[in-house]
Design a protein around this motif. Sequence first.
Motif, mmCIF file in Angstrom:
data_model
loop_
_atom_site.group_PDB
_atom_site.id
_atom_site.type_symbol
_atom_site.label_atom_id
_atom_site.label_comp_id
_atom_site.label_asym_id
_atom_site.label_seq_id
_atom_site.Cartn_x
_atom_site.Cartn_y
_atom_site.Cartn_z
ATOM 1 N N VAL A 17 65.261 16.208 35.301
ATOM 2 C CA VAL A 17 64.359 15.259 34.656
ATOM 3 C C VAL A 17 64.816 15.068 33.218
ATOM 4 N N LEU A 41 64.915 12.178 37.905
ATOM 5 C CA LEU A 41 63.798 11.368 37.428
ATOM 6 C C LEU A 41 64.013 11.079 35.948
ATOM 7 N N SER A 43 61.607 10.247 33.769
ATOM 8 C CA SER A 43 60.443 10.597 32.947
ATOM 9 C C SER A 43 59.666 11.710 33.633
ATOM 10 N N ASP A 45 56.420 11.707 34.204
ATOM 11 C CA ASP A 45 55.167 11.261 34.814
ATOM 12 C C ASP A 45 55.034 11.611 36.291
ATOM 13 N N LYS A 46 56.116 11.600 37.039
ATOM 14 C CA LYS A 46 56.040 11.815 38.485
ATOM 15 C C LYS A 46 56.463 13.213 38.926
ATOM 16 N N VAL A 47 56.842 14.065 37.984
ATOM 17 C CA VAL A 47 57.361 15.387 38.341
ATOM 18 C C VAL A 47 56.344 16.203 39.119
ATOM 19 N N GLN A 49 53.717 15.255 40.719
ATOM 20 C CA GLN A 49 53.432 14.606 42.009
ATOM 21 C C GLN A 49 54.535 14.916 43.024
ATOM 22 N N ILE A 50 55.785 14.801 42.633
ATOM 23 C CA ILE A 50 56.897 15.048 43.559
ATOM 24 C C ILE A 50 56.977 16.513 43.934
ATOM 25 N N THR A 52 54.625 18.720 43.905
ATOM 26 C CA THR A 52 53.475 19.081 44.731
ATOM 27 C C THR A 52 53.664 18.598 46.166
ATOM 28 N N LYS A 53 54.149 17.378 46.323
ATOM 29 C CA LYS A 53 54.344 16.831 47.664
ATOM 30 C C LYS A 53 55.574 17.410 48.353
ATOM 31 N N LYS A 70 54.575 11.982 30.096
ATOM 32 C CA LYS A 70 54.265 13.415 30.144
ATOM 33 C C LYS A 70 55.532 14.187 29.769
#
Length: 75
Positions: A17, A41, A43, A45-47, A49-50, A52-53, A70
């Motif tokens: 990231v 990535l 940024s 912002d999606k770390v 979320q990714i 966790t999923k 973030k």
Amino acid sequence: MEGTTNTDPRSKTILVVDDDVSILDLFELALVREGFNAMRLPSGDKVVQIVTKKSSIVDLIILDLMLPGKDGVAI
């Protein structure tokens, strides 16, 4: 064999990231050359979320601390 861990890099995924595309390119090139799966990535912002999923997929995160949105400290 019981109790052993898989150290084959082809089974390991590293998430990089960073908001600097040249840094992302450099890390991706080096990691793929060594046999790792690389995710990237631009940024933070999606770390969360990714991860966790896909927590079973990401084995290591290389994280810039100063990111837009973030930042690395907040993550």
